[in-house]
Design a protein around this motif. Structure first.
Motif, short mmCIF file in Angstrom:
data_model
loop_
_atom_site.label_atom_id
_atom_site.label_comp_id
_atom_site.label_asym_id
_atom_site.label_seq_id
_atom_site.Cartn_x
_atom_site.Cartn_y
_atom_site.Cartn_z
N LEU A 28 42.25 33.75 24.33
CA LEU A 28 42.08 32.74 25.36
C LEU A 28 43.31 32.66 26.27
CD1 LEU A 28 40.02 30.69 26.33
CD2 LEU A 28 41.15 28.99 24.92
N ASP A 29 44.49 32.78 25.70
CA ASP A 29 45.71 32.78 26.52
C ASP A 29 45.73 33.98 27.47
OD1 ASP A 29 46.55 30.43 25.35
OD2 ASP A 29 47.90 31.43 23.92
N ALA A 33 45.82 33.84 31.57
CA ALA A 33 46.81 34.61 32.34
C ALA A 33 46.12 35.55 33.33
CB ALA A 33 47.71 35.40 31.39
N CYS A 34 45.02 36.15 32.93
CA CYS A 34 44.28 37.07 33.80
C CYS A 34 43.74 36.34 35.03
CB CYS A 34 43.15 37.72 33.01
SG CYS A 34 42.19 38.93 33.95
N TYR A 35 43.05 35.23 34.79
CA TYR A 35 42.50 34.46 35.92
C TYR A 35 43.61 33.91 36.82
CZ TYR A 35 37.66 34.62 34.37
OH TYR A 35 36.41 35.03 34.03
N ARG A 36 44.70 33.47 36.22
CA ARG A 36 45.82 32.94 37.02
C ARG A 36 46.41 34.05 37.90
NH1 ARG A 36 48.60 29.97 33.51
NH2 ARG A 36 47.70 28.10 34.37
N ALA A 41 47.04 36.18 43.33
CA ALA A 41 46.97 37.34 44.23
C ALA A 41 46.04 37.06 45.40
CB ALA A 41 46.51 38.58 43.47
N ALA A 42 44.92 36.40 45.14
CA ALA A 42 43.98 36.07 46.21
C ALA A 42 44.60 35.08 47.19
CB ALA A 42 42.69 35.49 45.63
N VAL A 43 45.32 34.10 46.68
CA VAL A 43 45.99 33.14 47.55
C VAL A 43 47.04 33.85 48.40
CG1 VAL A 43 47.56 31.16 47.57
CG2 VAL A 43 45.52 31.13 46.11
N ALA A 44 47.80 34.74 47.78
CA ALA A 44 48.84 35.47 48.52
C ALA A 44 48.22 36.32 49.63
CB ALA A 44 49.64 36.36 47.57
N LEU A 45 47.09 36.94 49.37
CA LEU A 45 46.42 37.73 50.40
C LEU A 45 45.93 36.84 51.54
CD1 LEU A 45 44.35 40.28 48.32
CD2 LEU A 45 46.29 40.77 49.81
N GLY A 46 45.51 35.65 51.21
CA GLY A 46 45.03 34.72 52.23
C GLY A 46 46.13 34.21 53.13
N PRO A 75 36.77 39.59 23.09
CA PRO A 75 35.66 39.55 24.05
C PRO A 75 35.93 38.70 25.29
CG PRO A 75 35.20 38.15 22.16
CD PRO A 75 36.46 38.92 21.85
N LEU A 76 36.72 37.67 25.18
CA LEU A 76 36.93 36.81 26.34
C LEU A 76 37.72 37.52 27.42
CD1 LEU A 76 37.74 33.41 24.55
CD2 LEU A 76 35.58 34.18 25.55
#
Length: 80
Positions: A28-29, A33-36, A41-46, A75-76
């Protein structure tokens, strides 16, 4: 949201997969970390200045039968 439900999700994952609770927390951790990472990265590109050559496309073309073997021990994070 994952962080706020961390304990309940880890316990559920542990019961569902039969894995030790510390490993469920680790999985879960890693998901958090993956989603964060990708959200930042998406925010930085924006926030990029000037012209950019970025383009997003979506295809709905059928590609036929697909076989997929995923690791079952974490699996998560595999889903993330």
């Amino acid at each position: 949201m994952l962080e706020s439900r961390r304990q309940a999700l880890a316990e559920l994952s542990s019961r569902n997969n039969g894995k030790a609770l510390p490993e469920a927390y680790q999985d879960l951790d890693d998901v958090i970390a993956c989603y964060r990472y990708y959200a930042e990265a998406a925010v930085a590109l924006g926030h990029r200045q000037g012209p950019t050559d970025l383009k997003a496309l979506r295809y709905w073309d059928s590609i036929g039968v697909v076989g997929l073997i995923t690791p079952w021990n974490f699996p998560l994070v595999s889903s993330a």
